[in-house]
Write an enzyme that holds these catalytic residues in place. Structure first.
Site, PDB file in Angstrom:
ATOM      1  N   ASP A  24      45.202 -14.359 -53.832  1.00 42.67           N
ATOM      2  CA  ASP A  24      45.262 -15.701 -53.233  1.00 42.67           C
ATOM      3  C   ASP A  24      46.732 -16.138 -53.192  1.00 42.67           C
ATOM      4  OD1 ASP A  24      44.872 -18.311 -52.465  1.00 42.67           O
ATOM      5  OD2 ASP A  24      44.160 -18.987 -54.436  1.00 42.67           O
ATOM      6  N   ASN A  26      47.595 -19.348 -51.542  1.00 39.46           N
ATOM      7  CA  ASN A  26      47.738 -20.801 -51.322  1.00 39.46           C
ATOM      8  C   ASN A  26      46.946 -21.642 -52.328  1.00 39.46           C
ATOM      9  OD1 ASN A  26      45.221 -20.202 -50.423  1.00 39.46           O
ATOM     10  ND2 ASN A  26      45.414 -21.146 -48.407  1.00 39.46           N
ATOM     11  N   ASP A  28      43.796 -21.762 -53.321  1.00 40.89           N
ATOM     12  CA  ASP A  28      42.453 -22.310 -53.093  1.00 40.89           C
ATOM     13  C   ASP A  28      41.363 -21.470 -53.772  1.00 40.89           C
ATOM     14  OD1 ASP A  28      42.418 -20.093 -51.483  1.00 40.89           O
ATOM     15  OD2 ASP A  28      41.926 -21.141 -49.618  1.00 40.89           O
ATOM     16  N   ASP A  32      43.725 -14.147 -49.511  1.00 41.17           N
ATOM     17  CA  ASP A  32      44.121 -14.366 -48.116  1.00 41.17           C
ATOM     18  C   ASP A  32      45.137 -13.319 -47.662  1.00 41.17           C
ATOM     19  OD1 ASP A  32      46.617 -15.320 -49.173  1.00 41.17           O
ATOM     20  OD2 ASP A  32      45.603 -17.213 -49.602  1.00 41.17           O
ATOM     21  N   ASP A 101      37.797  -3.211 -40.653  1.00 38.69           N
ATOM     22  CA  ASP A 101      36.350  -3.092 -40.715  1.00 38.69           C
ATOM     23  C   ASP A 101      35.816  -3.763 -39.456  1.00 38.69           C
ATOM     24  OD1 ASP A 101      33.766  -2.842 -41.908  1.00 38.69           O
ATOM     25  OD2 ASP A 101      34.697  -3.157 -43.867  1.00 38.69           O
ATOM     26  N   ASP A 197      31.028  -0.389 -39.631  1.00 38.34           N
ATOM     27  CA  ASP A 197      29.933  -0.769 -40.516  1.00 38.34           C
ATOM     28  C   ASP A 197      28.591  -0.235 -39.995  1.00 38.34           C
ATOM     29  OD1 ASP A 197      29.342  -2.736 -42.829  1.00 38.34           O
ATOM     30  OD2 ASP A 197      27.912  -3.400 -41.315  1.00 38.34           O
ATOM     31  N   GLU A 239      30.510   4.312 -41.299  1.00 38.00           N
ATOM     32  CA  GLU A 239      29.620   4.150 -42.463  1.00 38.00           C
ATOM     33  C   GLU A 239      28.233   4.602 -42.020  1.00 38.00           C
ATOM     34  OE1 GLU A 239      28.030   0.900 -45.741  1.00 38.00           O
ATOM     35  OE2 GLU A 239      28.072   0.415 -43.617  1.00 38.00           O
ATOM     36  N   HIS A 313      32.958  -2.112 -52.051  1.00 34.56           N
ATOM     37  CA  HIS A 313      32.556  -3.507 -52.290  1.00 34.56           C
ATOM     38  C   HIS A 313      31.043  -3.670 -52.410  1.00 34.56           C
ATOM     39  CE1 HIS A 313      32.054  -2.763 -48.085  1.00 34.56           C
ATOM     40  NE2 HIS A 313      31.360  -3.861 -47.952  1.00 34.56           N
ATOM     41  N   ASP A 314      30.289  -2.601 -52.184  1.00 32.68           N
ATOM     42  CA  ASP A 314      28.819  -2.669 -52.290  1.00 32.68           C
ATOM     43  C   ASP A 314      28.301  -1.973 -53.542  1.00 32.68           C
ATOM     44  OD1 ASP A 314      28.663  -3.878 -49.777  1.00 32.68           O
ATOM     45  OD2 ASP A 314      28.542  -1.942 -48.747  1.00 32.68           O
TER      46      ASP A 314
HETATM   47  C1  NOJ Z   1      27.502  -2.468 -45.067  1.00 29.14           C
HETATM   48  C2  NOJ Z   1      28.571  -3.300 -45.709  1.00 29.14           C
HETATM   49  O1  NOJ Z   1      29.421  -2.473 -46.461  1.00 29.14           O
HETATM   50  C3  NOJ Z   1      27.895  -4.359 -46.541  1.00 29.14           C
HETATM   51  O2  NOJ Z   1      28.784  -5.077 -47.334  1.00 29.14           O
HETATM   52  C4  NOJ Z   1      27.121  -5.261 -45.625  1.00 29.14           C
HETATM   53  O3  NOJ Z   1      26.379  -6.185 -46.371  1.00 29.14           O
HETATM   54  C5  NOJ Z   1      26.166  -4.477 -44.722  1.00 29.14           C
HETATM   55  N1  NOJ Z   1      26.762  -3.295 -44.185  1.00 29.14           N
HETATM   56  C6  NOJ Z   1      25.735  -5.337 -43.583  1.00 29.14           C
HETATM   57  O4  NOJ Z   1      26.820  -5.566 -42.726  1.00 29.14           O
END
Ligand code: NOJ
Length: 541
Positions: A24, A26, A28, A32, A101, A197, A239, A313-314
């Site tokens: 971050d 700024n 908040d 960013d 992405d 994605d 992906e 991130h998943d």
């Molecule tokens: C895969 C992405 O990596 C995930 O974060 C997202 O929730 C789903 N696709 C839907 O876009």
């Protein structure tokens, strides 16, 4: 193995930035783009070649930016289009590349196309989405039915993810044209490629219940390539969450395939009960991991190129999933060797370079992710809260999304204000600054590994043969005409009393126990990881 023409992206490594949680600037509490710019030297220093930026587009943030309401503009939380331009320039100035992405399978329900499609039956955008009067029982990935009723109308729209993420109907040629135009604009803007994605869902035939790798997929990929991805120098990673190894390999290895490489998910399915989805937990059997990668290799050796990843991130944090938080340095570094020495381009998710671990969530109230919240609601009453929480604690996506830990300052140097997701309570010990000065520095190890990988083409064109030393040891040899490299990684939290025979001809290139010699290598310490190179006989003669 077929001789592989070496491309720049075979030697590259990629770092994924999740903008909400990276830095971050700024105050908040939300990451960013200027914040990202301020941290680029860290990535350069690690030896990263390509940055994958998770979505920064306009979005109501139901799925943290994977629900796009304007593909052409930046969400004000992250900054402006000018900031994005500057980020691309700064990345290029440092000799790195950056890919965006892009979510083409669905939009947000707040996208003007969908709003118009809902408003009037004669909307030209109606056919951009999937409306049906009669529906089937397809379930959404984020729990519950994949169909939601349109208010005041006797019909439903299809959403494979959250109900706020209506699926696009790729069979509409005007939609496809619009999407290609958007992609080409971003390439002209300066991006070096894309992470696409869930792109293997675009060929779906909903009425036949076919979603992943559907009947129209290959035709659409060809068109996408002809219209957008024709420059073979672009860096593109698909992906492919619903594709087999064979299906993934067939569409990668551009220019023959559509993408440079792909994320294929078979190793992620190993700690879930077969066919029951990610929340039905199962203990990982290392033999399954070996068999899975052995198969992947046999496929990729003939065709295509793989994207090697242990987290993103998943996914939960790799140390917590495959290693132990009590052996953070050793488990994270041995995992780097085990995963990234295989065939494919290494992808590092933010925080993995310092061995960040899962967050100790105490209740659902601390979680923010739509997938977790939906799962919790859906399961209430069907199973005890304790067991719902057990699944969420093992697999919830918020673990990967807590703020990046930069220093021992307040909020881990991520922000000056309370961040949107809490900072991990152990940030004073686990952070980039502390790690950099530690004699057990994970980032230094990674840096050395990435350098070695670049120096040895055997990682790109070498055959891969697994060795079976012990059920808790993941070991393989990469071998080409010129050299052999062996990786030995222990997935055990205990010492293993085993003497590895026939390694007298090998020398250590990198080890997470640098003081141990090959002669003193018994018992094998917990989460031991080593990279060995076969001694050149002639040099010794
Ligand atoms: C895969 C992405 O990596 C995930 O974060 C997202 O929730 C789903 N696709 C839907 O876009």
């Amino acid at each position: 193995m077929a001789t592989r023409e070496i491309k720049w992206w075979h030697r590259a490594s990629v770092y994924q930035i999740y903008p909400l949680s990276f830095q971050d600037s700024n105050g908040d509490g939300i990451g960013d783009i200027p914040g990202i710019i301020s941290r680029l030297d860290h990535l350069k220093n690690l030896g990263v070649d390509v940055i994958w930026l998770s979505p920064v587009f306009q979005s109501p943030m139901k799925d943290n930016g994977y629900d796009v309401s304007d593909y052409r503009d930046v969400h004000p939380w992250f900054g402006t289009k000018n900031d994005l331009k500057k980020l691309i320039e700064e990345v290029h100035r440092r000799g790195m590349k950056i890919i965006s992405d892009i979510v083409l399978n669905h939009t947000s329900d707040q996208h003007p196309w969908f709003i118009d499609a809902l408003k009037r039956v004669d909307s030209p955008y109606r056919d951009y989405y999937i409306f049906r009067k009669k529906i089937n029982d397809i379930q959404s990935v984020f729990s519950g039915p994949a169909w939601t009723k349109v208010p005041h109308r006797d019909e439903y729209y299809f959403h494979f993810f959250a109900k706020e993420q209506p699926d696009l109907n790729w069979q509409n040629p005007n939609l496809r044209k619009e999407l290609y135009a958007i992609l080409n604009e971003w390439l002209a803007f300066g991006f070096d490629g894309f992470r696409l994605d869930v792109i293997d869902l675009i060929g779906k035939d909903i009425d036949k219940g076919l979603i992943g790798h559907g009947p129209f997929y290959h035709a659409f990929l060809k068109e996408l390539k002809d219209n957008v991805l024709k420059d073979a120098n672009l860096f593109t990673v698909g992906e492919l969450s619903g594709s087999s190894a064979e299906q993934a390999a067939a569409v990668t290895g551009a220019p023959e395939g559509t993408f440079s490489m792909a994320f294929q998910f078979s190793h992620l399915w190993l700690d879930e009960q077969l066919g029951k989805g990610k929340w039905a937990l199962k203990r990982l059997d290392l033999l399954d991991l070996k068999n899975t990668f052995e198969h992947l290799h046999s496929v990729y050796e003939k065709q295509g190129w793989n994207a090697l990843f242990m987290g993103n991130h998943d996914q939960p944090r790799p140390v917590s999933r495959y290693g132990s938080k009590y052996h953070r340095y050793h488990s994270q570094t041995m995992l780097q060797l085990a995963f990234y020495g295989q065939l494919g381009t290494p992808f590092i998710y933010q925080g993995e370079e310092i061995g960040m671990v899962n967050y100790p969530f105490k209740s659902i109230n601390e979680m923010k992710d739509v997938e977790s919240l939906n799962y919790y609601q859906d399961q209430l009453g069907k199973q005890p809260v304790r067991s719902i929480m057990q699944s969420l604690l093992a697999k919830g996506r918020d673990h990967a999304r807590t703020p990046m830990q930069w220093s021992s300052k307040s909020y881990a140097g991520f922000s000056t204000k309370k961040p949107w997701l809490p900072v991990h309570p152990q940030y004073r010990f686990i952070n980039v600054e502390t790690d950099a000065h530690s004699k057990h520095s994970i980032q230094q190890f990674l840096k050395q590994f990435l350098r070695l990988r670049k120096q040895h083409d055997v990682f790109i064109n070498g055959k891969l043969k697994f060795r079976s030393f012990h059920p808790s040891i993941y070991a393989y040899i990469r071998e080409n005409d010129k050299e052999s490299i062996m990786i030995i990684s222990s997935f055990s939290s205990r010492k293993i009393s085993l003497k590895i025979e026939d390694i007298q001809d090998w020398e250590v290139l990198l080890s997470n126990h640098p003081t141990l010699t090959l002669q003193s290598l018994t018992p094998i310490p917990p989460y031991f990881g080593v990279m060995l190179k076969k001694r050149n006989k002639h040099a010794n003669d």
